[in-house]
Motif scaffolding. Structure first.
Motif, PDB file in Angstrom:
ATOM      1  N   TYR A   1      59.886   7.475  20.768  1.00  0.00           N
ATOM      2  CA  TYR A   1      59.127   6.955  19.271  1.00  0.00           C
ATOM      3  C   TYR A   1      60.435   6.144  18.790  1.00  0.00           C
ATOM      4  O   TYR A   1      60.361   5.091  18.900  1.00  0.00           O
ATOM      5  N   ARG A   2      61.330   6.221  18.989  1.00  0.00           N
ATOM      6  CA  ARG A   2      63.413   6.178  18.141  1.00  0.00           C
ATOM      7  C   ARG A   2      63.810   5.213  18.709  1.00  0.00           C
ATOM      8  O   ARG A   2      63.775   3.838  18.845  1.00  0.00           O
ATOM      9  N   GLY A   3      63.725   4.838  19.796  1.00  0.00           N
ATOM     10  CA  GLY A   3      63.106   3.639  21.259  1.00  0.00           C
ATOM     11  C   GLY A   3      62.530   2.639  20.933  1.00  0.00           C
ATOM     12  O   GLY A   3      63.056   1.307  20.795  1.00  0.00           O
ATOM     13  N   ILE A   4      61.205   2.593  20.803  1.00  0.00           N
ATOM     14  CA  ILE A   4      60.387   1.578  20.004  1.00  0.00           C
ATOM     15  C   ILE A   4      60.717   0.588  18.648  1.00  0.00           C
ATOM     16  O   ILE A   4      60.779   0.195  19.137  1.00  0.00           O
TER      17      ILE A   4
ATOM     18  N   LEU B   1      52.593   6.464   6.954  1.00  0.00           N
ATOM     19  CA  LEU B   1      51.472   6.160   6.906  1.00  0.00           C
ATOM     20  C   LEU B   1      50.738   8.093   7.774  1.00  0.00           C
ATOM     21  O   LEU B   1      49.649   7.708   8.635  1.00  0.00           O
ATOM     22  N   TYR B   2      52.149   8.213   8.796  1.00  0.00           N
ATOM     23  CA  TYR B   2      52.371   9.379   9.884  1.00  0.00           C
ATOM     24  C   TYR B   2      53.017  10.175   9.552  1.00  0.00           C
ATOM     25  O   TYR B   2      53.699  10.886   9.246  1.00  0.00           O
ATOM     26  N   ARG B   3      52.109  11.792  10.456  1.00  0.00           N
ATOM     27  CA  ARG B   3      52.526  13.228   9.800  1.00  0.00           C
ATOM     28  C   ARG B   3      53.788  13.802  11.067  1.00  0.00           C
ATOM     29  O   ARG B   3      54.546  14.857  11.124  1.00  0.00           O
ATOM     30  N   ASN B   4      53.895  12.717  12.121  1.00  0.00           N
ATOM     31  CA  ASN B   4      54.579  12.749  13.364  1.00  0.00           C
ATOM     32  C   ASN B   4      55.850  12.030  13.740  1.00  0.00           C
ATOM     33  O   ASN B   4      56.179  11.259  12.977  1.00  0.00           O
ATOM     34  N   PHE B   5      56.092  12.141  15.048  1.00  0.00           N
ATOM     35  CA  PHE B   5      56.814  11.222  15.799  1.00  0.00           C
ATOM     36  C   PHE B   5      56.509   9.836  15.151  1.00  0.00           C
ATOM     37  O   PHE B   5      57.843   8.981  15.316  1.00  0.00           O
ATOM     38  N   LYS B   6      55.868   9.342  15.409  1.00  0.00           N
ATOM     39  CA  LYS B   6      55.853   8.093  14.874  1.00  0.00           C
ATOM     40  C   LYS B   6      55.981   7.508  14.269  1.00  0.00           C
ATOM     41  O   LYS B   6      56.363   6.211  13.229  1.00  0.00           O
ATOM     42  N   SER B   7      56.269   8.259  12.257  1.00  0.00           N
ATOM     43  CA  SER B   7      56.570   7.803  11.412  1.00  0.00           C
ATOM     44  C   SER B   7      58.521   7.324  11.952  1.00  0.00           C
ATOM     45  O   SER B   7      58.565   6.830  11.105  1.00  0.00           O
ATOM     46  N   TYR B   8      59.058   7.625  12.520  1.00  0.00           N
ATOM     47  CA  TYR B   8      60.406   8.202  13.308  1.00  0.00           C
ATOM     48  C   TYR B   8      60.020   6.477  13.816  1.00  0.00           C
ATOM     49  O   TYR B   8      61.484   6.217  13.891  1.00  0.00           O
TER      50      TYR B   8
ATOM     51  N   ARG C   1      74.294  -2.940  19.865  1.00  0.00           N
ATOM     52  CA  ARG C   1      73.171  -1.066  19.286  1.00  0.00           C
ATOM     53  C   ARG C   1      71.855  -0.769  20.129  1.00  0.00           C
ATOM     54  O   ARG C   1      71.927   0.795  20.596  1.00  0.00           O
ATOM     55  N   LEU C   2      71.729  -1.284  21.142  1.00  0.00           N
ATOM     56  CA  LEU C   2      70.301  -1.143  22.017  1.00  0.00           C
ATOM     57  C   LEU C   2      70.685  -0.193  22.924  1.00  0.00           C
ATOM     58  O   LEU C   2      70.499   0.270  23.933  1.00  0.00           O
ATOM     59  N   SER C   3      72.394  -0.456  23.363  1.00  0.00           N
ATOM     60  CA  SER C   3      72.564   0.080  24.718  1.00  0.00           C
ATOM     61  C   SER C   3      73.427   1.190  24.659  1.00  0.00           C
ATOM     62  O   SER C   3      73.314   2.356  25.162  1.00  0.00           O
ATOM     63  N   GLU C   4      73.612   1.081  22.840  1.00  0.00           N
ATOM     64  CA  GLU C   4      74.203   2.409  22.344  1.00  0.00           C
ATOM     65  C   GLU C   4      73.094   3.628  22.210  1.00  0.00           C
ATOM     66  O   GLU C   4      72.997   5.228  22.326  1.00  0.00           O
ATOM     67  N   VAL C   5      72.517   2.980  21.607  1.00  0.00           N
ATOM     68  CA  VAL C   5      71.087   4.117  20.864  1.00  0.00           C
ATOM     69  C   VAL C   5      70.299   4.359  22.565  1.00  0.00           C
ATOM     70  O   VAL C   5      70.196   5.550  22.209  1.00  0.00           O
ATOM     71  N   LEU C   6      70.168   4.044  23.382  1.00  0.00           N
ATOM     72  CA  LEU C   6      69.164   3.849  24.212  1.00  0.00           C
ATOM     73  C   LEU C   6      70.260   4.196  25.829  1.00  0.00           C
ATOM     74  O   LEU C   6      69.002   5.695  25.893  1.00  0.00           O
ATOM     75  N   LEU C   7      71.162   4.712  25.642  1.00  0.00           N
ATOM     76  CA  LEU C   7      72.052   5.858  26.136  1.00  0.00           C
ATOM     77  C   LEU C   7      72.013   6.929  25.004  1.00  0.00           C
ATOM     78  O   LEU C   7      72.132   7.825  26.282  1.00  0.00           O
ATOM     79  N   GLY C   8      72.401   7.257  24.495  1.00  0.00           N
ATOM     80  CA  GLY C   8      71.570   8.528  23.835  1.00  0.00           C
ATOM     81  C   GLY C   8      70.817   8.881  24.208  1.00  0.00           C
ATOM     82  O   GLY C   8      71.212  10.189  24.381  1.00  0.00           O
ATOM     83  N   LEU C   9      70.032   8.211  23.725  1.00  0.00           N
ATOM     84  CA  LEU C   9      68.165   9.008  24.163  1.00  0.00           C
ATOM     85  C   LEU C   9      68.007   9.466  25.287  1.00  0.00           C
ATOM     86  O   LEU C   9      67.596  10.269  25.528  1.00  0.00           O
ATOM     87  N   LEU C  10      68.527   8.769  26.436  1.00  0.00           N
ATOM     88  CA  LEU C  10      68.013   8.864  27.711  1.00  0.00           C
ATOM     89  C   LEU C  10      69.335  10.056  28.515  1.00  0.00           C
ATOM     90  O   LEU C  10      68.677  11.125  28.734  1.00  0.00           O
ATOM     91  N   VAL C  11      70.512  10.208  27.685  1.00  0.00           N
ATOM     92  CA  VAL C  11      71.210  11.572  28.167  1.00  0.00           C
ATOM     93  C   VAL C  11      70.411  12.999  27.503  1.00  0.00           C
ATOM     94  O   VAL C  11      70.304  13.500  27.851  1.00  0.00           O
ATOM     95  N   SER C  12      70.104  12.558  26.197  1.00  0.00           N
ATOM     96  CA  SER C  12      69.475  13.874  25.556  1.00  0.00           C
ATOM     97  C   SER C  12      67.750  14.183  25.996  1.00  0.00           C
ATOM     98  O   SER C  12      67.929  15.711  25.975  1.00  0.00           O
TER      99      SER C  12
END
Length: 708
Positions: A77-80, A120-127, A157-168
């Protein structure tokens, strides 16, 4: 004096020690995995020469969780949100490249809409919504003086964030993964075993109202928890994705069966209070085969498959016993009570069989993707509360933006970025003002630790390996606190403040003046977010929202009485459970608000479900034209009473139901409608229910009045 058993004491001590060590191991495993992801991301970002490796590294902290499935869901959801935010930033800059005021207005409105969507959401969709606003800010604000650079900023920014998500995601999936699927399976087994055990234990007679209220809360929590887990587990496990709809069906059948179960025992309790013991005892005798069928070790899987033929046999026995037991009753009122209870009991055993069948199908070696009925778990969202969050966040961003423009503050962008993050991140918490201040204290502590680390340690080391040794101890302190219930928000602030203020990059710049100015800007941003929650309090956790949610819950009876029938059962059950779960989470246990909520929830569940079943029967069979107006009048008055309960509306609903019962009695072949109406009328006349406050006189609490 009782003798002390040293063996028992030693066993208890051993269990405490083992549990403590297990918890400590889990905490330090989380810290180790997060540190690995943090530093691996930083190393890769520097190797790829990304402009801001610290953004990628901070991402690993934000998505950190001890459960692998949670990390993957959060990352998805952070990627979206990141992609959506970057796209919005490019569009805003392209629309207003030379108009700074309009640019800030459009950006503030986008961030506000994202904050509103997060509520409106109470799970990771809110994120995803939080990240949509935050990413737009970190992409667009730095290029406010250089609009053509927005595309490069978005790509970076996309490259940095998506890299962090991929490694995590990779680290959590490879290094001693903690699978959410195991938690989901355990939750499903516990739900199954607890509910069937409760049903088996209740076959002997009535259940005290307090016990039923506690059971209802447990049923609500079990249903909502299972749906939240299901929505996260599908990201980590292919089998869980294949069985996702079966799990939804399992949960929906649980909600349906638990509602019928509660209605059945409310009916038995009312009969006993009204001294109609013969009707009550006859229903209990009819109920007995269910207890015999469930008299075996209960668990999902093999136990569920063995239960199916036993429940089918119990259902056949009960159907065969209905006529025999009914013949033992002579009084007309006893017969009517028995018919109502028998109809409800047979509906319950059908739903119980379907629930056990769903449990058995979940344990099948293979599940065909299209083999289960398609169902949804609808949520009870409050759009007005989301509108408040949108207005608050938009206003905060506008105020900070105007201050930035008028003051020409070089680091005003940092203040806006931090305000964007925390205004959206904590908009969904029940007490965001307190949470934000606690996070701010942690953030200040983390920045102080960052100052020591940057200017006293990093200046003395050379190479990435020594950087890891210098930074890791400071970051580990915050991560350990994140695993503590009392210090979780403080630890989050510490870790984020420390990582964000270091701003690690390939060529590190050591500028104390810039460091202090940036720290001040970040504190201003955090403070602005905290003040915004004071000036415009959030709806979540407020008495105002609880009243709205309670009104929405009562309005579910109107939904049951008037909404289109396709999918209505599932929608009614899931929204009811979600609404009750929301209010319970925001209400002090045992308080007047909590008791009122439970009382209304029980009344709404019982009446609403009876109306849905009656409408289905009306749709399946021809209703005489002369009878239809009376049934519609009963549905209409009940809907209006529950929407706005008062004494006058209660009398209208009571009389309309009584008139409909009398009218049905004049038409042959409509006994099925009479059973539903009789159940609704008994609920209306229950002197121990929440409806007693609207009754015209107290004596109705002592007996069940029947229609003439």
């Amino acid at each position: 004096m009782a003798a002390v058993n040293p063996t028992a004491n030693a066993q208890g001590t051993r269990e405490v020690v083992v549990e403590t060590l297990r918890e400590e191991a889990s905490t330090w495993l989380f810290v180790a995995k997060t540190l690995i992801a943090f530093f691996a991301t930083g190393w890769l970002a520097m190797r790829f020469d990304l402009p801001a490796p610290s953004t990628a590294m901070l991402t690993t902290i934000i998505v950190a969780n001890r459960q692998s499935g949670m990390v993957l869901a959060k990352s998805f959801y952070r990627g979206i949100g990141t992609v959506a935010g970057a796209t919005a930033a490019v569009g805003i800059v392209a629309a207003f490249p030379q108009q700074r005021d309009l640019f800030l207005l459009a950006l503030s409105l986008w961030i506000g809409i994202c904050a509103g969507g997060a509520t409106l959401y109470r799970n990771f969709k809110s994120y995803a919504f939080v990240l949509g606003g935050y990413t737009a800010a970190i992409v667009a604000i730095p290029v406010i003086e250089n609009p053509p650079g927005v595309f490069d900023s978005a790509v970076a920014r996309l490259s940095e964030v998506l890299l962090g998500l991929l490694v995590s995601g990779m680290v959590n999936d490879v290094v001693f993964p903690s699978r959410m699927r195991d938690v989901l399976r355990r939750a499903a087994r516990d739900q199954f075993a607890h509910f069937l055990g409760f049903v088996r234990g209740a076959t002997g007679g009535s259940i005290p109202r307090e016990a039923m209220e506690n059971a209802h809360l447990r049923f609500v929590r079990d249903a909502v928890t299972l749906e939240d887990l299901r929505s996260s587990v599908i990201f980590e496990d292919a089998e869980a994705r294949a069985r996702s709809n079966h799990m939804r069906l399992f949960n929906q059948r649980f909600m349906a069966a638990s509602t019928s179960f509660q209605s059945l025992h409310h009916l038995v309790n009312r009969l006993k209070r009204a001294k109609r013991d013969l009707a009550a005892s006859t229903l209990i005798r009819l109920y007995a085969p269910i207890g015999d069928a469930l008299d075996m070790p209960i668990e999902a899987g093999t136990g569920a498959r063995l239960l199916l033929p036993r429940l089918a046999a119990a259902r056949d026995t009960m159907r065969g016993n209905v006529a025999t037991l009914r013949a033992t009753l002579a009084d007309t009122q006893d017969i009517r009570d028995f018919d109502t209870g028998a109809s409800l009991l047979l509906r319950f055993v059908d739903e119980l069989h379907a629930y056990v069948d769903a449990a058995a199908s979940l344990q099948a070696p293979r599940v065909l993707g299209g083999s289960a009925e398609k169902v949804r778990f609808d949520r009870g969202n409050d759009w007005l509360g989301a509108g408040i969050a949108t207005f608050r966040t938009t206003l905060t961003m506008l105020v900070l933006g105007l201050f930035w423009i008028d003051s020409a503050w070089p680091l005003g962008s940092s203040a806006m970025l931090l305000a964007t993050v925390f205004a959206g991140l904590f908009a969904t918490t029940p007490n965001p003002t307190r949470v934000t201040w606690v996070v701010m204290l942690g953030y200040l502590s983390g920045m102080a630790a960052g100052f020591i680390c940057e200017f006293f340690l990093l200046t003395q080391v050379d190479g990435y390996g020594l950087l890891v040794f210098a930074v890791a101890p400071f970051l580990a302190i915050g991560l350990v606190m994140m695993m503590s219930r009392k210090l979780a928000f403080y630890g989050l602030g510490w870790a984020m403040g420390f990582a964000y203020i270091l701003a690690l990059k390939n060529v590190q710049v050591y500028d104390p003046a810039h460091f202090i100015n940036d720290a001040i800007a970040q504190v201003v941003g955090l403070g602005a977010a905290a003040v915004s929650f004071v000036v415009i309090p959030p709806a979540i956790g407020s008495a105002w929202l609880r009243r709205r949610q309670l009104a929405r819950l009562r309005g579910q009876v109107a939904l049951a009485a008037e909404a289109p029938l396709p999918g209505l059962r599932h929608r009614f059950e899931s929204v009811n459970h979600d609404l009750v779960s929301q209010v319970v989470a925001q209400t002090q246990p045992g308080s007047a608000d909590s008791r009122a909520l439970i009382a209304w929830a029980l009344a709404v569940h019982e009446t609403g479900r009876a109306l849905i079943e009656m409408r289905h029967d009306m749709a399946r069979r021809d209703v005489p034209p002369t009878l239809s107006p009376y049934l519609q009048a009963a549905l209409h008055t009940l809907a209006r009473f529950y929407e706005k309960p008062d004494a006058h509306g209660y009398q209208l609903a009571r009389d309309a139901v009584a008139t409909a019962i009398a009218s049905v009695g004049e038409h042959a072949g409509q006994a099925h409608l009479l059973e539903h109406l009789h159940l609704v009328r008994m609920a209306l006349l229950d002197g121990e229910s929440v409806l007693a406050a609207y009754m015209p006189s107290a004596p109705l609490a002592k007996e069940i009045t029947h229609a003439p």
